[in-house]
Motif scaffolding. Structure first.
Motif, PDB file in Angstrom:
ATOM      1  N   LYS A 214      38.643 -15.944   8.911  1.00 43.08           N
ATOM      2  CA  LYS A 214      39.224 -16.446   7.660  1.00 43.08           C
ATOM      3  C   LYS A 214      39.177 -15.332   6.608  1.00 43.08           C
ATOM      4  O   LYS A 214      38.109 -14.802   6.302  1.00 43.08           O
TER       5      LYS A 214
ATOM      6  N   GLY B 228      42.972 -14.866   0.246  1.00 40.81           N
ATOM      7  CA  GLY B 228      44.151 -14.190  -0.297  1.00 40.81           C
ATOM      8  C   GLY B 228      43.726 -13.161  -1.333  1.00 40.81           C
ATOM      9  O   GLY B 228      44.268 -12.059  -1.402  1.00 40.81           O
ATOM     10  N   GLU B 229      42.718 -13.555  -2.116  1.00 36.22           N
ATOM     11  CA  GLU B 229      42.248 -12.666  -3.187  1.00 36.22           C
ATOM     12  C   GLU B 229      41.804 -11.306  -2.666  1.00 36.22           C
ATOM     13  O   GLU B 229      42.012 -10.289  -3.314  1.00 36.22           O
TER      14      GLU B 229
ATOM     15  N   GLY C 151      45.326 -17.202  -2.554  1.00 33.13           N
ATOM     16  CA  GLY C 151      44.839 -17.123  -3.935  1.00 33.13           C
ATOM     17  C   GLY C 151      45.327 -15.914  -4.728  1.00 33.13           C
ATOM     18  O   GLY C 151      45.322 -15.947  -5.960  1.00 33.13           O
TER      19      GLY C 151
ATOM     20  N   GLY D 105      47.092 -24.171  -5.917  1.00 30.83           N
ATOM     21  CA  GLY D 105      47.553 -25.477  -6.375  1.00 30.83           C
ATOM     22  C   GLY D 105      46.899 -25.942  -7.659  1.00 30.83           C
ATOM     23  O   GLY D 105      47.572 -26.441  -8.560  1.00 30.83           O
TER      24      GLY D 105
ATOM     25  N   ASP E 200      50.451 -27.366  -4.647  1.00 29.44           N
ATOM     26  CA  ASP E 200      49.797 -27.146  -3.356  1.00 29.44           C
ATOM     27  C   ASP E 200      50.790 -26.614  -2.327  1.00 29.44           C
ATOM     28  O   ASP E 200      50.465 -25.721  -1.544  1.00 29.44           O
TER      29      ASP E 200
ATOM     30  N   GLY F  18      51.256 -23.119  -3.019  1.00 24.86           N
ATOM     31  CA  GLY F  18      50.104 -22.373  -2.498  1.00 24.86           C
ATOM     32  C   GLY F  18      50.218 -22.148  -0.996  1.00 24.86           C
ATOM     33  O   GLY F  18      49.927 -21.062  -0.488  1.00 24.86           O
ATOM     34  N   MET F  19      50.675 -23.167  -0.298  1.00 25.52           N
ATOM     35  CA  MET F  19      50.830 -23.027   1.168  1.00 25.52           C
ATOM     36  C   MET F  19      51.869 -21.966   1.491  1.00 25.52           C
ATOM     37  O   MET F  19      51.680 -21.154   2.399  1.00 25.52           O
TER      38      MET F  19
ATOM     39  N   THR G 205      50.421 -18.581   1.170  1.00 25.17           N
ATOM     40  CA  THR G 205      49.630 -18.118   2.331  1.00 25.17           C
ATOM     41  C   THR G 205      50.549 -17.581   3.424  1.00 25.17           C
ATOM     42  O   THR G 205      50.201 -16.667   4.156  1.00 25.17           O
TER      43      THR G 205
ATOM     44  N   ILE H  61      47.132 -26.330   6.568  1.00 23.63           N
ATOM     45  CA  ILE H  61      47.342 -27.363   7.578  1.00 23.63           C
ATOM     46  C   ILE H  61      48.656 -28.095   7.319  1.00 23.63           C
ATOM     47  O   ILE H  61      49.036 -28.991   8.068  1.00 23.63           O
TER      48      ILE H  61
ATOM     49  N   PRO I 188      48.977 -31.201   1.240  1.00 21.93           N
ATOM     50  CA  PRO I 188      48.358 -30.897  -0.052  1.00 21.93           C
ATOM     51  C   PRO I 188      46.911 -31.396  -0.110  1.00 21.93           C
ATOM     52  O   PRO I 188      46.484 -32.166   0.748  1.00 21.93           O
TER      53      PRO I 188
ATOM     54  N   THR J 115      42.483 -26.874   1.585  1.00 18.08           N
ATOM     55  CA  THR J 115      42.371 -25.448   1.301  1.00 18.08           C
ATOM     56  C   THR J 115      42.523 -24.669   2.604  1.00 18.08           C
ATOM     57  O   THR J 115      42.539 -25.259   3.685  1.00 18.08           O
ATOM     58  N   THR J 116      42.568 -23.373   2.463  1.00 17.37           N
ATOM     59  CA  THR J 116      42.655 -22.573   3.683  1.00 17.37           C
ATOM     60  C   THR J 116      41.292 -22.500   4.386  1.00 17.37           C
ATOM     61  O   THR J 116      41.240 -22.206   5.574  1.00 17.37           O
TER      62      THR J 116
HETATM   63  N1  UDP Z   1      46.842 -25.337   0.302  1.00 17.08           N
HETATM   64  C1  UDP Z   1      47.097 -26.672   0.584  1.00 17.08           C
HETATM   65  N2  UDP Z   1      46.838 -27.152   1.847  1.00 17.08           N
HETATM   66  C2  UDP Z   1      46.327 -26.377   2.830  1.00 17.08           C
HETATM   67  C3  UDP Z   1      46.030 -25.017   2.540  1.00 17.08           C
HETATM   68  C4  UDP Z   1      46.298 -24.529   1.272  1.00 17.08           C
HETATM   69  O1  UDP Z   1      47.557 -27.414  -0.283  1.00 17.08           O
HETATM   70  O2  UDP Z   1      46.133 -26.851   3.957  1.00 17.08           O
HETATM   71  C5  UDP Z   1      47.208 -24.775  -1.027  1.00 17.08           C
HETATM   72  C6  UDP Z   1      46.197 -25.058  -2.117  1.00 17.08           C
HETATM   73  O3  UDP Z   1      46.907 -25.307  -3.310  1.00 17.08           O
HETATM   74  C7  UDP Z   1      45.437 -23.750  -2.244  1.00 17.08           C
HETATM   75  C8  UDP Z   1      46.508 -22.722  -1.930  1.00 17.08           C
HETATM   76  O4  UDP Z   1      47.311 -23.362  -0.927  1.00 17.08           O
HETATM   77  O5  UDP Z   1      44.927 -23.579  -3.525  1.00 17.08           O
HETATM   78  C9  UDP Z   1      46.057 -21.373  -1.484  1.00 17.08           C
HETATM   79  O6  UDP Z   1      45.003 -21.447  -0.553  1.00 17.08           O
HETATM   80  P1  UDP Z   1      43.465 -21.110  -0.925  1.00 17.08           P
HETATM   81  O7  UDP Z   1      43.219 -21.403  -2.372  1.00 17.08           O
HETATM   82  O8  UDP Z   1      42.609 -21.789   0.060  1.00 17.08           O
HETATM   83  O9  UDP Z   1      43.432 -19.538  -0.704  1.00 17.08           O
HETATM   84  P2  UDP Z   1      42.203 -18.500  -0.862  1.00 17.08           P
HETATM   85  O10 UDP Z   1      41.256 -19.030  -1.891  1.00 17.08           O
HETATM   86  O11 UDP Z   1      41.535 -18.390   0.468  1.00 17.08           O
HETATM   87  O12 UDP Z   1      42.869 -17.219  -1.250  1.00 17.08           O
END
Ligand code: UDP
Length: 236
Positions: free
Chosen positions: A9, A12-13, A52, A57, A71, A74-75, A78, A132, A135, A138-139
């Motif tokens: 895992k 994104g950041e 991220g 979202g 959301d 955000g997906m 990714t 997944i 909404p 998270t990832t």
């Molecule tokens: N997200 C979602 N469903 C999922 C995976 C991700 O809605 O199954 C959206 C959610 O808004 C999240 C965004 O995609 O804030 C980005 O993913 P995440 O914040 O987990 O990224 P990371 O913090 O790992 O960079």
């Protein structure tokens, strides 16, 4: 090898590197090389990457965008990262497949569990994009769920810190790092490792998690080979 099939895992950041937004090409290349090292050991590699660095979202609500809409945004973010990573991996000679939780037919395959496992068996790196597909997740939850589905041996959570600490090491100088932790202990001490959904999925399915510093070259390879790097969260 300690682990034969891993779910890596990446946030994104982390892809931003020194930048404040978007994708840093040096960081991308560095990650591709780290992944190649474990691939060359014969390990089956699946990857979930966050979004991220582009969009979250929860941040949507501040801008007046509906939470669910945010959301989905955000997906899709990714998926952009996943495409960048796929390209970097291929430029480094690896075979890959990108599978999405949302149908984006022109770009990648939909997630089909049996097919994902088949790709892994054939030595392809499988990247799971678009979370997944629902909404309010998270990832991190995506990483836990997909890892369970593909019967991965472990979730390797690559971060900027080198493990789980008793307190925030940036704020508390007396904080010490755990090398091993049980799920129960992590829960009781309120240690923020993953969101609760993601964490509980791992706990209930006895799927260990390793939190480690992905930016330190060689770390990923060492963990797979059995060295004690980062913090291992396990049920035994
Ligand atoms: N997200 C979602 N469903 C999922 C995976 C991700 O809605 O199954 C959206 C959610 O808004 C999240 C965004 O995609 O804030 C980005 O993913 P995440 O914040 O987990 O990224 P990371 O913090 O790992 O960079």
């Amino acid at each position: 090898m300690k682990y034969n099939r891993i779910l890596l895992k990446l946030s994104g950041e982390a892809l931003m590197g020194e930048n404040s937004y978007g994708i840093d090409s040096n960081r991308l290349e560095q990650y591709a090389q780290e992944i190649k090292k474990v691939k060359d050991l014969g390990v089956e590699v699946a990857i979930v990457i966050g979004g991220g660095n582009i969009f979250r979202g929860v941040q949507a609500e501040k801008t007046g965008i509906d939470r669910v809409q945010g959301d989905y945004m955000g997906m899709l973010a990714t998926l952009i990262n996943a495409m960048a990573l796929q390209s970097a991996l291929e430029q480094n000679g690896m075979f890959t497949r990108l599978m999405s939780g949302i149908k984006v037919e022109s770009v990648c395959e939909p997630f089909i569990r049996r097919r994902a496992i088949r790709h892994l068996e054939k030595g392809r790196i499988v990247i799971f994009g678009a979370g997944i597909g629902n909404p309010y997740f998270t990832t991190d939850s995506t990483a836990s769920l997909r890892a369970i589905e593909i019967e991965a041996d472990v979730v390797l959570k690559g971060t900027r810190v080198d493990g789980v600490y008793t307190a925030d090491p940036e704020k508390d100088k007396t904080a010490t790092k755990y090398s091993v932790l049980s799920f129960q202990e992590a829960y009781e001490r309120n240690l923020n490792i993953m969101d609760m959904t993601a964490f509980t999925l791992c706990q209930e399915n006895h799927l260990p998690i390793v939190v480690f510093d992905m930016n330190k070259p060689g770390n990923l390879q060492k963990i797979v080979a059995g060295e004690e790097i980062g913090t291992l969260i396990t049920s035994n």
